[in-house]
Structures are given as structure tokens and as C-alpha cells.
Write a protein that holds these residues in place. Structure first.
Motif, PDB file in Angstrom:
ATOM      1  N   THR A  84       0.828  -1.206   0.000  1.00  0.00           N
ATOM      2  CA  THR A  84       0.000   0.000   0.000  1.00  0.00           C
ATOM      3  C   THR A  84       0.860   1.252   0.000  1.00  0.00           C
ATOM      4  O   THR A  84       0.629   2.192  -0.777  1.00  0.00           O
ATOM      5  N   VAL A  85       1.851   1.294   0.872  1.00  0.00           N
ATOM      6  CA  VAL A  85       2.738   2.457   0.944  1.00  0.00           C
ATOM      7  C   VAL A  85       3.481   2.641  -0.373  1.00  0.00           C
ATOM      8  O   VAL A  85       3.614   3.757  -0.886  1.00  0.00           O
ATOM      9  N   PHE A  86       3.956   1.531  -0.947  1.00  0.00           N
ATOM     10  CA  PHE A  86       4.671   1.612  -2.226  1.00  0.00           C
ATOM     11  C   PHE A  86       3.769   2.147  -3.319  1.00  0.00           C
ATOM     12  O   PHE A  86       4.158   3.018  -4.108  1.00  0.00           O
ATOM     13  N   ALA A  87       2.529   1.648  -3.391  1.00  0.00           N
ATOM     14  CA  ALA A  87       1.622   2.042  -4.466  1.00  0.00           C
ATOM     15  C   ALA A  87       1.230   3.511  -4.361  1.00  0.00           C
ATOM     16  O   ALA A  87       1.206   4.238  -5.353  1.00  0.00           O
ATOM     17  N   VAL A  88       0.931   3.964  -3.145  1.00  0.00           N
ATOM     18  CA  VAL A  88       0.483   5.338  -2.955  1.00  0.00           C
ATOM     19  C   VAL A  88       1.625   6.330  -3.164  1.00  0.00           C
ATOM     20  O   VAL A  88       1.435   7.422  -3.700  1.00  0.00           O
ATOM     21  N   ASN A  89       2.826   5.954  -2.763  1.00  0.00           N
ATOM     22  CA  ASN A  89       3.962   6.883  -2.820  1.00  0.00           C
ATOM     23  C   ASN A  89       4.833   6.717  -4.062  1.00  0.00           C
ATOM     24  O   ASN A  89       5.831   7.423  -4.191  1.00  0.00           O
ATOM     25  N   PHE A  90       4.473   5.827  -4.959  1.00  0.00           N
ATOM     26  CA  PHE A  90       5.326   5.579  -6.123  1.00  0.00           C
ATOM     27  C   PHE A  90       5.470   6.813  -7.004  1.00  0.00           C
ATOM     28  O   PHE A  90       6.478   6.986  -7.685  1.00  0.00           O
ATOM     29  N   ARG A  91       4.460   7.703  -6.957  1.00  0.00           N
ATOM     30  CA  ARG A  91       4.520   8.923  -7.779  1.00  0.00           C
ATOM     31  C   ARG A  91       5.718   9.793  -7.423  1.00  0.00           C
ATOM     32  O   ARG A  91       6.195  10.577  -8.244  1.00  0.00           O
ATOM     33  N   HIS A  92       6.246   9.657  -6.204  1.00  0.00           N
ATOM     34  CA  HIS A  92       7.373  10.485  -5.781  1.00  0.00           C
ATOM     35  C   HIS A  92       8.629  10.187  -6.588  1.00  0.00           C
ATOM     36  O   HIS A  92       9.523  11.029  -6.673  1.00  0.00           O
ATOM     37  N   VAL A  93       8.699   8.983  -7.156  1.00  0.00           N
ATOM     38  CA  VAL A  93       9.843   8.652  -8.003  1.00  0.00           C
ATOM     39  C   VAL A  93       9.913   9.613  -9.186  1.00  0.00           C
ATOM     40  O   VAL A  93      10.982  10.089  -9.578  1.00  0.00           O
ATOM     41  N   PHE A  94       8.751   9.936  -9.731  1.00  0.00           N
ATOM     42  CA  PHE A  94       8.704  10.832 -10.890  1.00  0.00           C
ATOM     43  C   PHE A  94       8.886  12.286 -10.467  1.00  0.00           C
ATOM     44  O   PHE A  94       9.360  13.099 -11.256  1.00  0.00           O
ATOM     45  N   TYR A 122       6.805  19.839  -3.863  1.00  0.00           N
ATOM     46  CA  TYR A 122       6.962  19.745  -5.319  1.00  0.00           C
ATOM     47  C   TYR A 122       6.200  20.863  -6.017  1.00  0.00           C
ATOM     48  O   TYR A 122       6.730  21.549  -6.894  1.00  0.00           O
ATOM     49  N   ALA A 123       4.944  21.064  -5.612  1.00  0.00           N
ATOM     50  CA  ALA A 123       4.120  22.096  -6.248  1.00  0.00           C
ATOM     51  C   ALA A 123       4.682  23.492  -6.010  1.00  0.00           C
ATOM     52  O   ALA A 123       4.552  24.382  -6.853  1.00  0.00           O
ATOM     53  N   THR A 124       5.334  23.696  -4.864  1.00  0.00           N
ATOM     54  CA  THR A 124       5.856  25.016  -4.518  1.00  0.00           C
ATOM     55  C   THR A 124       7.073  25.390  -5.348  1.00  0.00           C
ATOM     56  O   THR A 124       7.198  26.525  -5.817  1.00  0.00           O
ATOM     57  N   TYR A 125       7.968  24.435  -5.571  1.00  0.00           N
ATOM     58  CA  TYR A 125       9.266  24.784  -6.151  1.00  0.00           C
ATOM     59  C   TYR A 125       9.494  24.337  -7.589  1.00  0.00           C
ATOM     60  O   TYR A 125      10.419  24.822  -8.237  1.00  0.00           O
ATOM     61  N   VAL A 126       8.684  23.417  -8.104  1.00  0.00           N
ATOM     62  CA  VAL A 126       8.998  22.880  -9.429  1.00  0.00           C
ATOM     63  C   VAL A 126       8.813  23.914 -10.539  1.00  0.00           C
ATOM     64  O   VAL A 126       9.535  23.876 -11.560  1.00  0.00           O
ATOM     65  N   LEU A 127       7.881  24.835 -10.383  1.00  0.00           N
ATOM     66  CA  LEU A 127       7.635  25.831 -11.421  1.00  0.00           C
ATOM     67  C   LEU A 127       8.308  27.167 -11.141  1.00  0.00           C
ATOM     68  O   LEU A 127       8.198  28.100 -11.936  1.00  0.00           O
ATOM     69  N   MET A 128       9.017  27.272 -10.016  1.00  0.00           N
ATOM     70  CA  MET A 128       9.673  28.524  -9.672  1.00  0.00           C
ATOM     71  C   MET A 128      10.947  28.692 -10.510  1.00  0.00           C
ATOM     72  O   MET A 128      11.688  27.731 -10.721  1.00  0.00           O
ATOM     73  N   PRO A 129      11.204  29.880 -11.035  1.00  0.00           N
ATOM     74  CA  PRO A 129      12.426  30.094 -11.828  1.00  0.00           C
ATOM     75  C   PRO A 129      13.679  29.678 -11.056  1.00  0.00           C
ATOM     76  O   PRO A 129      13.817  29.987  -9.868  1.00  0.00           O
ATOM     77  N   ALA A 130      14.583  28.991 -11.729  1.00  0.00           N
ATOM     78  CA  ALA A 130      15.777  28.457 -11.068  1.00  0.00           C
ATOM     79  C   ALA A 130      16.630  29.551 -10.437  1.00  0.00           C
ATOM     80  O   ALA A 130      17.250  29.335  -9.393  1.00  0.00           O
TER      81      ALA A 130
END
Length: 250
Positions: A84-94, A122-130
Motif C-alpha cells: 500500500t505504501v509503495f503504491a500510494v507513494n510511487f509517484r514520488h519517483v517521478f 513539489y508544487a511550490t518549487y517545481v515551477l519557480m524560476p531556477a
């Protein structure tokens, strides 16, 4: 201040930390109440008080922690919990593929950033200018997000301990959380097939594997998603390209 202590932006280290704290405030409004819910759920499930801070520090995975409380209280098998933990958190790999980890100093700072890579960070920093990102800013934002969660859990423990009786129906907070996530997903018509496949997987698991429904549903759902992906990929390969207009009448 030494040159080594200066971040790439040229701003003082303290200013970058302050900016990271500011970045975390918006998501903290949502993280803190969920932490409180976690603490209350731990007490009402009859689990030891240390479970709430232990989950928040060792796992720090938001919705998975809420799910784990109910699974631990129900005495779910270890294999079911792990899958269950693996399935729910697998998105973090991407997440790690596009998160600006290169802006975080190597070593322990970067290791912590990977560990604390929750949806909100992820949502906070992924789209912020480097150019606006420094190691101090990202790390301070992530540390604050975890503090909101841990602090909320401790306050939830205190609230639950102070209540004269358990809150009836509070356990539905977990189901409500995942229901809201599902509704948000199916608002896009593209995700409707996945929602239907999830419902089918759950129905089959309940009917065929009543003793281990969660694990069976996850395995069936993963298999159905794989079949859907293969079918869609084949259809995309076989679909004809745009019709040519060569020779068409004017």
C-alpha cells in the motif's frame, strides 16, 4: 559573511531562509489541520501516542500516514502495508525527475530534500524560476512543511487526550480525504477511465478476496492500468495520421 556562505542569488543566507519560510505558509494552512487529524486518529484508534510523531518523522508522507493509522489499528498484514505504501507513494519517483534538486547542496542537505519531497513541496518549487532558488530557500521551506505536520500531530494528540469522549465518526476523515482527491482527479474527463478501473478493482477484490481486500485491489488496479496503457499505446500507433489534402478539389 564569507564567500562560501553566500547563496547563488547574492542575497544573505538569512534572507533566503526567510523566503523559504514564506514559501511554506500557504501550504502550511492545509498541512497543519491534516497533522491535527492524524494525532486525533492515533488516539481514537487506540495506538500508542508515539505513533503520531514517529510516522511524521520517519515516513512523512501525508495521506499515507492517515491510511497507515487505520491499517495498524486493524492489524493489517505487513505485506499489505508495504504494498500500500509503495503504491500510494510511487509517484514520488517521478517527482524527483523534475524537482530542482540540483539547486540543493550535495550530501545531507540533498538527502533530506529527497526525503521531504512531498506533494506540497513539489508544487511550490517545481515551477519557480531556477534563478530564485537556493539550497537554503528550498530546505527551509521543506523543514517548515514537516514542522507543520509534526506540530499538528502533537496538537492533535493533546486535543484527543483532553476530550471526554471520542469524536464519533471522526475516522471518516480518512475516507473523506481520499474522496476529495478522487473527485479532483475525475474532474478531468481523461481520468474517468482510471476511476472506473479503480472501482472495478475494488469490487472484484471485495468479492473474491474478502480477507485481504486492500492488497488484492491494489494489485488488480495496477494490472488494469497496465492493460489500459498498452491498449492506448497500440491504438495511438495504429491510428492514421491526418488526412492529406493533396489532390483535393479547391
Amino acid at each position: 559573511m564569507s564567500l562560501a556562505a553566500q547563496p547563488e542569488s547574492g542575497e544573505p543566507w538569512r534572507a533566503q531562509v526567510a523566503q523559504g519560510v514564506k514559501d511554506s505558509l500557504g501550504v502550511g494552512i492545509g498541512i497543519f489541520p491534516l497533522g491535527v487529524a492524524l494525532g486525533i486518529l492515533v488516539v481514537q484508534a487506540g495506538l500508542p501516542l508515539w505513533v503520531a510523531p514517529a510516522l511524521s518523522i520517519v515516513i512523512f508522507a501525508g495521506s499515507v500516514e492517515l491510511l497507515l493509522v487505520s491499517m495498524l489499528a486493524a492489524g493489517a498484514p505487513l505485506l499489505t502495508i508495504a504494498v500500500t505504501v509503495f503504491a500510494v507513494n510511487f509517484r514520488h519517483v517521478f517527482y524527483a525527475l523534475s524537482f530542482p534538486l540540483s539547486r540543493v547542496k550535495p550530501g545531507l542537505p540533498r538527502a533530506y530534500s529527497v526525503y521531504a519531497l512531498i506533494d506540497e513541496a513539489y508544487a511550490t518549487y517545481v515551477l519557480m524560476p531556477a534563478r530564485q532558488l537556493t539550497s537554503a530557500r528550498i530546505l527551509s521551506g521543506q523543514v517548515m512543511m514537516q514542522l507543520y505536520w509534526v506540530g499538528g500531530g502533537l496538537i492533535g494528540l493533546a486535543i484527543a487526550r483532553a476530550l471526554p469522549a471520542p469524536i464519533e465518526g471522526f475516522e471518516f476523515a480518512l475516507a473523506a480525504t481520499f474522496t476529495v482527491m478522487t473527485v479532483d482527479a475525475v474532474r478531468s474527463k481523461r481520468q474517468v477511465p482510471s476511476a472506473l478501473l479503480a472501482a472495478l478493482a475494488a469490487a472484484v477484490a471485495i468479492a473474491a478476496f474478502p480477507g485481504n481486500t486492500m492488497l488484492a485491489a491494489l494489485v488488480i488496479f495496477a494490472a488494469l492500468l497496465a492493460v489500459r496503457y498498452a491498449v492506448e499505446a497500440r491504438l495511438n500507433r495504429e491510428s492514421p495520421g491526418p488526412e492529406t489534402t493533396e489532390g483535393a478539389p479547391e
